[in-house]
Scaffold this active site. Structure first.
Site, PDB file in Angstrom:
ATOM      1  CE  LYS A 188      -2.841  -2.626   3.301  1.00 28.81           C
ATOM      2  NZ  LYS A 188      -2.048  -3.463   4.052  1.00 28.81           N
ATOM      3  CG  HIS A 191      -2.526   2.301   3.963  1.00 27.66           C
ATOM      4  ND1 HIS A 191      -0.966   1.770   4.349  1.00 27.66           N
ATOM      5  CD2 HIS A 191      -3.193   1.795   4.810  1.00 27.66           C
ATOM      6  CE1 HIS A 191      -1.053   1.135   5.611  1.00 27.66           C
ATOM      7  NE2 HIS A 191      -2.491   1.050   5.784  1.00 27.66           N
ATOM      8  CE  LYS A 222       1.121  -9.194  14.578  1.00 26.66           C
ATOM      9  NZ  LYS A 222       0.793  -9.031  16.062  1.00 26.66           N
ATOM     10  NE  ARG A 241      -2.855 -16.624  19.946  1.00 24.13           N
ATOM     11  CZ  ARG A 241      -2.578 -15.522  20.723  1.00 24.13           C
ATOM     12  NH1 ARG A 241      -1.920 -14.363  20.108  1.00 24.13           N
ATOM     13  NH2 ARG A 241      -3.052 -15.540  22.108  1.00 24.13           N
ATOM     14  CG  ASN A 264      -5.769 -17.130  13.018  1.00 23.42           C
ATOM     15  OD1 ASN A 264      -6.558 -17.523  13.935  1.00 23.42           O
ATOM     16  ND2 ASN A 264      -5.101 -15.973  13.356  1.00 23.42           N
TER      17      ASN A 264
HETATM   18  N1  LIG Z   1      -5.687  -0.945   5.417  1.00 26.00           N
HETATM   19  C1  LIG Z   1      -5.597  -0.577   6.667  1.00 26.00           C
HETATM   20  O1  LIG Z   1      -5.427   0.551   7.202  1.00 26.00           O
HETATM   21  C2  LIG Z   1      -5.341  -1.784   7.699  1.00 26.00           C
HETATM   22  C3  LIG Z   1      -5.310  -1.544   9.225  1.00 26.00           C
HETATM   23  C4  LIG Z   1      -5.044  -2.544  10.068  1.00 26.00           C
HETATM   24  C5  LIG Z   1      -4.603  -3.795   9.535  1.00 26.00           C
HETATM   25  N2  LIG Z   1      -4.708  -3.846   8.220  1.00 26.00           N
HETATM   26  C6  LIG Z   1      -4.220  -5.429   7.759  1.00 26.00           C
HETATM   27  O2  LIG Z   1      -5.075  -6.324   8.400  1.00 26.00           O
HETATM   28  C7  LIG Z   1      -4.155  -7.371   9.006  1.00 26.00           C
HETATM   29  C8  LIG Z   1      -4.893  -7.738  10.235  1.00 26.00           C
HETATM   30  O3  LIG Z   1      -5.489  -6.851  11.117  1.00 26.00           O
HETATM   31  P1  LIG Z   1      -4.679  -6.488  12.558  1.00 26.00           P
HETATM   32  O4  LIG Z   1      -3.265  -7.019  12.481  1.00 26.00           O
HETATM   33  O5  LIG Z   1      -5.065  -4.973  12.693  1.00 26.00           O
HETATM   34  O6  LIG Z   1      -5.603  -7.251  13.503  1.00 26.00           O
HETATM   35  P2  LIG Z   1      -6.219  -8.811  13.583  1.00 26.00           P
HETATM   36  O7  LIG Z   1      -5.821  -9.853  12.645  1.00 26.00           O
HETATM   37  O8  LIG Z   1      -7.726  -8.558  13.872  1.00 26.00           O
HETATM   38  O9  LIG Z   1      -5.628  -9.281  15.060  1.00 26.00           O
HETATM   39  C9  LIG Z   1      -4.505  -9.323  15.319  1.00 26.00           C
HETATM   40  C10 LIG Z   1      -4.286  -9.739  16.930  1.00 26.00           C
HETATM   41  O10 LIG Z   1      -4.846 -10.935  17.194  1.00 26.00           O
HETATM   42  C11 LIG Z   1      -4.001 -11.827  17.943  1.00 26.00           C
HETATM   43  N3  LIG Z   1      -4.437 -13.130  17.074  1.00 26.00           N
HETATM   44  C12 LIG Z   1      -4.366 -13.558  16.143  1.00 26.00           C
HETATM   45  N4  LIG Z   1      -4.797 -14.752  15.905  1.00 26.00           N
HETATM   46  C13 LIG Z   1      -5.326 -15.134  17.285  1.00 26.00           C
HETATM   47  C14 LIG Z   1      -5.883 -15.966  17.710  1.00 26.00           C
HETATM   48  N5  LIG Z   1      -6.208 -17.213  16.789  1.00 26.00           N
HETATM   49  N6  LIG Z   1      -6.366 -16.300  18.899  1.00 26.00           N
HETATM   50  C15 LIG Z   1      -6.021 -15.144  19.791  1.00 26.00           C
HETATM   51  N7  LIG Z   1      -5.377 -13.976  19.193  1.00 26.00           N
HETATM   52  C16 LIG Z   1      -5.197 -13.973  17.922  1.00 26.00           C
HETATM   53  C17 LIG Z   1      -2.516 -11.323  17.423  1.00 26.00           C
HETATM   54  O11 LIG Z   1      -1.811 -11.536  18.508  1.00 26.00           O
HETATM   55  P3  LIG Z   1      -0.328 -12.515  18.250  1.00 26.00           P
HETATM   56  O12 LIG Z   1       0.467 -11.491  17.237  1.00 26.00           O
HETATM   57  O13 LIG Z   1       0.418 -12.130  19.576  1.00 26.00           O
HETATM   58  O14 LIG Z   1      -0.612 -13.844  17.976  1.00 26.00           O
HETATM   59  C18 LIG Z   1      -2.661  -9.705  17.131  1.00 26.00           C
HETATM   60  O15 LIG Z   1      -2.660  -9.268  18.583  1.00 26.00           O
HETATM   61  C19 LIG Z   1      -2.896  -6.406   9.461  1.00 26.00           C
HETATM   62  O16 LIG Z   1      -2.001  -7.252   9.598  1.00 26.00           O
HETATM   63  C20 LIG Z   1      -2.818  -5.657   8.109  1.00 26.00           C
HETATM   64  O17 LIG Z   1      -2.162  -6.722   7.039  1.00 26.00           O
HETATM   65  C21 LIG Z   1      -4.725  -3.033   7.440  1.00 26.00           C
END
Ligand SMILES: NC(=O)c1ccc[n+]([C@@H]2O[C@H](COP(=O)([O-])OP(=O)(O)OC[C@H]3O[C@@H](n4cnc5c(N)ncnc54)[C@H](OP(=O)(O)O)[C@@H]3O)[C@@H](O)[C@H]2O)c1
Length: 280
Positions: A77, A110, A232, A238, A242
């Site tokens: 992005k 982005h 993530k 995990r 996932n």
């Molecule tokens: N375009 C945008 O503006 C934007 C904004 C935010 C995110 N994103 C994208 O979306 C992706 C995912 O969003 P995100 O990283 O914000 O949040 P998410 O995937 O909703 O949650 C990630 C969090 O949940 C934990 N987790 C993951 N799987 C789990 C499970 N099975 N059980 C318990 N906890 C778990 C992870 O901890 P651990 O790592 O400690 O396991 C981390 O703290 C990002 O990595 C990015 O690529 C894009």
């Protein structure tokens, strides 16, 4: 045996794995090892961004993995400081260099940054890059419906995706419906609300009925709604959890119970209010 992830077809015919792996907040120095674990678990779609400062780690993982470039779908992005067209072109070159690949599969604006400049100019820069063949599909992120309408009025290429915050506490149905009607796939970021939905009693209840975790229930809900997700995690177990989403199905009543959890809760900023530009 890794799960077989289905593909969705974008509006230009390009196929995208519906489930991928996000690397937001993965430390740059750890990214290569984390992404190698994700490849090992079976992920073949990585969502990174210039803003995350870890594109080089994704590129290193790809190189070390021995996978063919064409086996992996990579999204990056454009960072907020590079909306001006020449800056967008230059930043895109740096993305290719960091990833060590001749092309990206998907490249997004982005954030719309409505108070910083005109994202239509930025979109036209992405259209020009798309025309060079070094981006297989272009899209946007964090666009509201009124931003998408403005692009539709002013541009020739319809975004292939709109990557927005979506999870059981923020179902985003009107914006998703607009995308569906206009050939724009919704990608759901923070699909488990960065963990904030995992204690929800409904997700726990439904998970109990299927022998699944609340995270798996939430992710399965997204897939059945037809969105793309890329949770993530830096934990290998995990990553497996996932990915184990393709051998159970939520019933209509369960889908509706999760829909009912919507409370308009954002974990990130409202795109109309967010105009942050990094200084480095
Ligand atoms: N375009 C945008 O503006 C934007 C904004 C935010 C995110 N994103 C994208 O979306 C992706 C995912 O969003 P995100 O990283 O914000 O949040 P998410 O995937 O909703 O949650 C990630 C969090 O949940 C934990 N987790 C993951 N799987 C789990 C499970 N099975 N059980 C318990 N906890 C778990 C992870 O901890 P651990 O790592 O400690 O396991 C981390 O703290 C990002 O990595 C990015 O690529 C894009």
């Amino acid at each position: 045996m890794p799960a077989v992830v289905p593909n969705l077809t974008l509006n230009n015919g390009v196929e995208i794995p519906q489930l991928g792996f996000g690397v937001f907040q993965v430390e740059p120095a750890r990214t290569a090892d984390v992404v190698l674990d994700a490849f090992d678990a079976g992920y073949r779609h990585i969502d990174t961004a210039q803003m995350y400062k870890n594109e080089a780690g994704v590129g290193e993982a790809l190189a070390r993995s021995g996978l063919d470039r064409s086996d992996v779908f990579i999204t990056s992005k454009l960072n907020n400081g590079f909306h001006e067209p020449q800056a967008a072109h230059d930043a895109f070159e740096r993305t290719l260099e960091a990833l060590g690949t001749p092309y990206v599969d998907l490249f997004l604006i982005h954030w719309p940054l409505p108070k910083v400049g005109d994202f239509v100019d930025t979109w036209q820069a992405l259209e020009a890059l798309y025309a060079t063949g070094r981006i297989r599909a272009i899209g946007v992120s964090n666009f509201h419906e009124h931003h998408l309408r403005r692009l539709a009025e002013t541009s020739t290429v319809t975004p292939a995706v709109n990557q927005i915050e979506v999870h059981p506490y923020l179902s985003q149905n009107p914006l998703r419906a607009y995308g569906r009607e206009h050939g724009i796939v919704t990608e759901a970021w923070s699909p488990i609300a960065q963990g904030k939905v995992l204690g929800d009693p409904e997700l726990v209840r439904i998970g109990g009925a299927h022998g699944r975790t609340p995270a798996q229930v939430a992710l399965r809900w997204h897939l059945q709604r037809g969105d793309v997700v890329f949770p993530k995690t830096t934990h290998r177990e995990r990553m497996d959890e996932n990915l184990a989403l393709f051998d159970f199905e939520l019933a209509e009543e369960e889908m509706a119970a999760i829909e009912a959890l919507d409370r308009g809760m954002r974990t990130g900023p409202d795109p109309d209010e967010f105009n942050w530009v990094p200084q480095d």
